[in-house]
Enzyme design. Structure first.
Site, PDB file in Angstrom:
ATOM      1  N   LYS A  97       0.839  -1.207   0.000  1.00  0.00           N
ATOM      2  CA  LYS A  97       0.000   0.000   0.000  1.00  0.00           C
ATOM      3  C   LYS A  97       0.878   1.262   0.000  1.00  0.00           C
ATOM      4  O   LYS A  97       2.073   1.204   0.284  1.00  0.00           O
ATOM      5  CB  LYS A  97      -0.935  -0.001   1.215  1.00  0.00           C
ATOM      6  CG  LYS A  97      -1.919  -1.179   1.214  1.00  0.00           C
ATOM      7  CD  LYS A  97      -3.161  -0.933   0.357  1.00  0.00           C
ATOM      8  CE  LYS A  97      -3.793  -2.209  -0.118  1.00  0.00           C
ATOM      9  NZ  LYS A  97      -4.918  -2.713   0.632  1.00  0.00           N
TER      10      LYS A  97
HETATM   11  C1  LIG Z   1      -5.916  -3.685   0.974  1.00  0.00           C
HETATM   12  C2  LIG Z   1      -7.384  -3.499   1.013  1.00  0.00           C
HETATM   13  C3  LIG Z   1      -8.169  -3.992   2.060  1.00  0.00           C
HETATM   14  C4  LIG Z   1      -7.649  -4.897   3.128  1.00  0.00           C
HETATM   15  O1  LIG Z   1      -6.567  -4.446   3.830  1.00  0.00           O
HETATM   16  P1  LIG Z   1      -5.596  -5.549   4.546  1.00  0.00           P
HETATM   17  O2  LIG Z   1      -4.688  -4.682   5.346  1.00  0.00           O
HETATM   18  O3  LIG Z   1      -4.899  -6.267   3.449  1.00  0.00           O
HETATM   19  O4  LIG Z   1      -6.431  -6.415   5.374  1.00  0.00           O
HETATM   20  C5  LIG Z   1      -9.520  -3.695   2.053  1.00  0.00           C
HETATM   21  N1  LIG Z   1     -10.076  -2.990   1.068  1.00  0.00           N
HETATM   22  C6  LIG Z   1      -9.365  -2.513   0.028  1.00  0.00           C
HETATM   23  C7  LIG Z   1     -10.054  -1.719  -1.028  1.00  0.00           C
HETATM   24  C8  LIG Z   1      -7.997  -2.763  -0.047  1.00  0.00           C
HETATM   25  O5  LIG Z   1      -7.308  -2.327  -1.094  1.00  0.00           O
END
Ligand SMILES: *Cc1c(COP(=O)(O)O)cnc(C)c1O
Length: 394
Positions: A196
């Site tokens: 991210k």
């Molecule tokens: C990455 C993501 C999540 C989940 O986050 P995690 O930290 O991987 O559990 C939820 N929604 C969206 C749109 C994402 O891109």
């Protein structure tokens, strides 16, 4: 950071790496980690409290509650907002699976809506079409580079008294009329999964909200339902357990890395924007490329952030294989629309229900985009996409 590699040529371009970022940040990270080891407190300690305060400052949120993942943040936020068994939550059909599985895990029922074919975010008209007497919440998801169209979505929420819970997992840095993503409704989440925009070295996430009671409840839910104990915003509250919580505390190693990375997040975002602009310039007019990312003007001033550079192409899967063969990593974000995922089969949707979401799943591909990349890397990827298109079928 220079825009080219040392010898001016470009090697393989993985889908994601942050080796250079960590090389540059290592002295800062190491001294922060030394503090964690000195403290001897590896979970829910001083670094977590510091990170929560720094994140609240950076986003402008009154409260930032650190948890174990973006997915946990969604589940706990939905629960803290009072989701009851059987309550319906409107979720776009084109998003990461956790947007909707979190609703199921919190005891609710996801109800899907189609997306806008240009921005890939929830179509407010489609959302309005699926409101029922059981609808309690709506979850806009801010994807790839921009926020969902919040003005009509907030109008819809007001009209039907729906709680707005934002899946802003990808949206750190995105703002709507100055307000950070996640702060337009009741609250939102962030994910710090390593890829991210602000990535940890493992899983971590946070809940953002301006609502004190919501923040307190979420903070209790992440810690076995205990109100208090070393919470950045609520020190010294009792340990009484009044709700059934889970263990989703953030660990201090992740918090240390996130604190170090937060100091250069503005730069990282600016670099992502420059790389995205380079892609757009070079990709324009490439045969076989059906759509480039388009930041759509909204009624409010918006600040986009390029988390993912997503293009729509012909022969998507063949292109992915071709690029992989030339050392370029890609990802399909997202290959299966949620209404056709097996885990939601019980909801009774069919192919054809959400045509824009289905088309996006078939045609979109994410190209590499991260601060460690150079413009030479972008050149290489774009040249390969062009070559693929002009070389004809395999
Ligand atoms: C990455 C993501 C999540 C989940 O986050 P995690 O930290 O991987 O559990 C939820 N929604 C969206 C749109 C994402 O891109």
């Amino acid at each position: 950071m220079a825009d080219g590699t040392e010898d001016g040529t470009s090697g393989p371009v993985p889908f994601f790496t942050q080796a250079r970022t960590f090389e540059a940040l290592w002295p800062d990270i190491r001294s922060r980690l030394a503090e964690v080891f000195d403290d001897g407190k590896f979970s829910h300690g001083r670094q977590v409290a510091r990170f929560e305060e720094a994140l609240a400052r950076w986003t402008g949120a009154r409260y930032a509650v650190g948890v174990n993942s973006g997915t946990d943040a969604l589940v706990l936020l939905l629960r803290a907002c009072g989701l009851q068994p059987g309550d319906e939550v409107i979720v776009p059909a084109f998003t990461f699976v956790a947007s909707a599985s979190s609703v199921v895990l919190a005891g609710g029922r996801p109800v899907f809506a189609d997306i806008d074919p240009v921005t890939y975010t929830i179509d407010p008209k489609s959302a309005a079409d699926v409101v029922t007497s059981r609808t309690r919440m709506i979850m806009p998801v801010h994807l790839f580079c921009q926020m969902a169209d919040m003005v009509p979505l907030l109008d819809l929420a007001r009209r039907y008294q729906l709680t707005v819970v934002e899946d802003s997992a990808e949206a750190i840095g995105m703002r709507w009329d100055g307000a950070h993503a996640g702060l337009l409704g009741a609250g939102g989440v962030l994910s710090f999964f390593p890829t991210k925009t602000l990535g940890a070295i493992g899983d971590a996430g946070a809940i953002l909200t301006d609502d004190r009671q919501l923040a307190e409840t979420a903070a209790a839910l992440r810690h076995h339902g205990r109100y208090g104990r070393t919470l950045a915003h609520f020190p010294g509250i009792s340990n009484e357990t009044t709700v059934n919580g889970v263990n989703s505390k953030m660990d201090d190693i992740q918090a240390s890395v996130l604190l170090a990375k937060l100091t250069r997040l503005h730069e990282d975002i600016a670099r992502r924007a420059r790389l995205a602009a380079a892609y757009t310039e070079r990709m324009a007019g490439t045969p076989g490329v059906l759509r480039l990312p388009t930041v759509v003007p909204r009624i409010a001033r918006t600040d986009p952030v390029f988390y993912v550079y997503l293009v729509e192409v012909e022969r998507r899967d063949e292109l992915a294989v071709y690029l992989a063969g030339h050392g370029v990593g890609t990802e399909a974000y997202y290959p299966v629309p949620l209404h056709l995922q097996q885990c939601f089969a019980h909801l009774g949707y069919r192919r054809g229900d959400f045509p824009h979401a289905e088309r996006a799943c078939e045609r979109t591909i994410a190209l590499p985009l991260y601060p460690d990349m150079s413009v030479d890397d972008v050149d290489k990827v774009c040249a390969l996409v062009r070559r693929f298109a002009t070389r004809g079928p395999a």
